[in-house]
Scaffold this motif. Structure first.
Motif, short mmCIF file in Angstrom:
data_model
loop_
_atom_site.label_atom_id
_atom_site.label_comp_id
_atom_site.label_asym_id
_atom_site.label_seq_id
_atom_site.Cartn_x
_atom_site.Cartn_y
_atom_site.Cartn_z
N VAL A 42 16.74 5.24 35.95
CA VAL A 42 17.31 5.70 37.30
C VAL A 42 17.87 4.17 37.82
O VAL A 42 17.39 3.24 37.62
N VAL A 43 18.96 4.39 38.65
CA VAL A 43 19.56 3.31 39.22
C VAL A 43 18.76 3.37 40.77
O VAL A 43 19.10 4.40 41.60
N LEU A 44 18.15 2.19 41.20
CA LEU A 44 17.89 2.25 42.74
C LEU A 44 18.56 1.51 43.62
O LEU A 44 18.80 0.30 43.33
N ASP A 45 19.01 1.97 44.91
CA ASP A 45 19.81 1.16 45.77
C ASP A 45 18.79 0.81 46.75
O ASP A 45 18.11 1.57 47.30
N LEU A 46 18.70 -0.26 47.14
CA LEU A 46 17.76 -0.95 48.00
C LEU A 46 18.12 -1.99 49.20
O LEU A 46 19.21 -2.33 49.20
N ASP A 47 17.25 -1.75 50.14
CA ASP A 47 17.53 -2.58 51.51
C ASP A 47 16.03 -3.44 51.62
O ASP A 47 15.37 -2.87 52.27
N VAL A 48 16.22 -4.44 51.22
CA VAL A 48 14.87 -5.35 51.33
C VAL A 48 15.16 -6.50 52.28
O VAL A 48 15.98 -7.18 52.41
N PRO A 49 13.86 -6.46 53.11
CA PRO A 49 13.72 -7.52 54.02
C PRO A 49 13.91 -8.85 53.19
O PRO A 49 13.35 -9.30 52.34
#
Length: 215
Positions: A122-129
């Motif tokens: 799966v492809v994960l779309d991330l928003d990382v500090p």
């Protein structure tokens, strides 16, 4: 931002089940950085149940990669990012664009053969500090990894990033290393799909220096 340039591509050195309860307090006041990664589909269940994914030295593709990975861990430590003795997780700079550029990168690294193998990921779309993301240049990382593995010159990593590398249309510009992945950082997920029959041409990637974990 803990920016770096040139680096090696995606994916993490983690496997399903390499999860631990989150122990760090996240400071959401820092601006986040958008990233994407490809993982085994079972990671979704692991994140849902344990809330965190971490790396494991036993899951690194080749023991010969370890010296270079340890250099990455050391650089992350100098930047204030603690991997707690584990290898980092790998991701790519920018959001999941849901197009051939993402698919081609995954294919170059993982070499999936047929629908069954694509179905593993799966492809994960991330928003990382941004205090947890150390960026570096993919090409320079590959040069460093090759030198560390094959002794072709001193293995010295150039941690700089050229501005133009952030704008590369294919996913071989800037990579990101994380000490762990927390469930709240995942904006969304989707199955990995093959690239189109006639994809836009991208530079070749040396598979022998790819550190993506094909598990």
């Amino acid at each position: 931002m803990t920016s770096v340039t040139n680096s090696e591509t995606d994916l993490m050195t983690a496997e399903p089940g390499d999860v631990h309860p989150p122990q760090l307090v996240v400071n959401w006041h820092n601006p986040p950085v958008r990233l994407w990664t490809v993982q085994h589909r079972a990671v979704l269940e692991s994140l849902a149940s344990a809330g965190q994914l971490v790396g494991d030295w036993a899951r690194v593709m080749s023991p010969s990669f370890r010296p270079a990975y340890e250099a990455m861990v050391a650089e992350m430590g100098r930047r204030g990012v603690d991997c707690a003795g584990r290898p980092p997780l790998w991701a790519w700079f920018g959001p999941d664009t849901r197009d051939d550029q993402v698919a081609l990168t995954a294919e170059l690294l993982l070499c999936p053969d047929g629908p069954e193998e694509y179905g593993r990921y799966v492809v994960l779309d991330l928003d990382v500090p941004d205090e947890f993301a150390v960026l570096s240049a993919y090409d320079r990382w590959n040069d460093f990894l090759e030198a560390a593995m094959f002794g072709e010159g001193p293995p010295t990593m150039d941690w700089s990033i050229d501005q133009g590398e952030y704008d590369i249309s294919y996913a071989a510009g800037v990579q990101a290393c994380l000490p762990h992945l927390l469930r709240p950082w995942v904006l969304g997920s989707r199955p990995l799909e093959p690239s189109s029959d006639e994809p836009e041409q991208v530079p070749a990637v040396d598979h022998t220096t790819s550190h993506l974990d094909p598990s």
